[in-house]
Design a protein around this motif. Structure first.
Motif, short mmCIF file in Angstrom:
data_model
loop_
_atom_site.label_atom_id
_atom_site.label_comp_id
_atom_site.label_asym_id
_atom_site.label_seq_id
_atom_site.Cartn_x
_atom_site.Cartn_y
_atom_site.Cartn_z
N GLU A 96 24.82 -27.45 -23.97
CA GLU A 96 25.60 -26.62 -24.89
C GLU A 96 24.68 -25.84 -25.83
N LEU A 128 23.38 -22.91 -23.97
CA LEU A 128 24.40 -21.88 -23.83
C LEU A 128 24.49 -21.03 -25.10
N GLN A 129 24.40 -21.68 -26.25
CA GLN A 129 24.41 -20.94 -27.52
C GLN A 129 23.20 -20.03 -27.62
N GLY A 172 26.15 -17.54 -25.38
CA GLY A 172 27.45 -18.01 -24.92
C GLY A 172 28.42 -18.25 -26.06
N THR A 173 29.70 -18.13 -25.76
CA THR A 173 30.77 -18.35 -26.74
C THR A 173 31.64 -19.51 -26.30
N LEU A 174 31.84 -20.47 -27.19
CA LEU A 174 32.76 -21.57 -26.90
C LEU A 174 34.18 -21.06 -27.07
N SER A 226 34.83 -28.64 -22.34
CA SER A 226 34.38 -27.56 -23.21
C SER A 226 34.26 -26.32 -22.34
N TRP A 253 33.21 -22.42 -21.91
CA TRP A 253 32.33 -21.39 -22.44
C TRP A 253 32.42 -20.12 -21.61
#
Length: 276
Positions: free
Chosen positions: A65, A68-69, A73-75, A172, A174
């Protein structure tokens, strides 16, 4: 390190990759052949002329995660849901490569083999979600008369179907657009799942409009997977397969035995990693 996996070799349909007792398979991690893609194409029957899902499963690590940030990336959301799978006592559906699921809040889905007309190292599946179509397909696979226009729940008993697995997943979700991609290009989607029996699996998904776009979608999926630290040849079993291996070992062994004599054309992949 953002992801982990074992490597090895497989040659036939679902489950055979566990037969050699590779250490990682005992942890629910899947060994794949060096030349095998870990991507599955799924075509919802209701969208057969619309979008095609191209996806790859992997084993996420503790830093996935965060990575990804870092990549922009957007949750989108976090959600919890229960999946229940149904089959006969002999697992007739699974042995025929048909997978009947009821997802909490989403209804019924039957995943079944699509036409064998897709070239390359990926497999096409059809996802049926309309209950009349599911009932008709179940009746055909199980050799029963079509049982009228009732819903799936109404035919479970007459078809001898019972719950064989049920578990809760925390997901979660994304989305991410790769650097340098066209502004109008749809984002890649990444789902990170943790089942209530302790198994975690991730999935990278791209949506395309036609099969000619699949190759480019595969490249994007593999590119993002590499950025997430996923080994090039990694794949991962679906939650259901790991559930059966851990909690219904006799059923798992039955499927192993049934599938051990089914050889596939070179370049195709096991269906178990395509299950949700």
């Amino acid at each position: 390190m953002a992801a982990r996996a074992g490597t090895g070799r497989v040659r036939s349909r679902a489950f055979k990759h566990h037969r050699r007792g590779h250490p990682s398979t005992r942890q629910g991690e899947r060994a794949v052949a060096p030349t095998e893609s870990s991507v599955t194409m799924c075509v919802p029957r209701s969208m057969a002329q619309g979008l095609i899902e191209v996806e790859r499963k992997f084993i996420p690590g503790p830093g996935t995660e965060e990575r990804l940030q870092e990549l922009g990336g957007t949750l989108e959301h976090r959600v919890t849901f229960r999946d229940s799978y149904y089959d006969t006592r002999e697992l007739s559906l699974m042995q025929a490569d048909h997978w009947l699921r009821q997802r909490e809040g989403s209804g019924w889905e039957l995943k079944c083999p699509g036409a064998a007309d897709v070239s390359g190292p990926h497999t096409k599946y059809v996802e049926l979600t309309a209950e009349p179509a599911i009932v008709a397909q179940l009746s055909e696979v199980l050799g029963a008369e079509v049982l009228g226009a009732g819903g799936v729940a109404a035919v479970l008993g007459p078809l001898g179907l019972q719950e064989v697995a049920s578990f809760v997943t925390k997901r979660s979700a994304w989305k991410l657009v790769l650097s340098g991609a066209d502004e109008e290009e749809p984002p890649l989607r990444v789902d990170l799942d943790t089942a209530d029996f302790g198994y975690a699996v991730g999935e990278v998904e791209a949506l395309v409009h036609e099969e000619a776009e699949v190759t480019a979608a595969l490249e994007k999926i593999h590119s993002l997977s590499s950025m997430l630290g996923v080994p090039a040849q990694e794949s991962a079993p679906a939650k259901l397969i790991v559930y059966l291996q851990r909690f219904r070992p006799q059923d798992y062994q039955r499927l192993l035995k049934a599938n051990s004599f089914r050889e596939k054309p070179q370049g195709t992949k096991d269906p178990d990693s395509s299950l949700g």
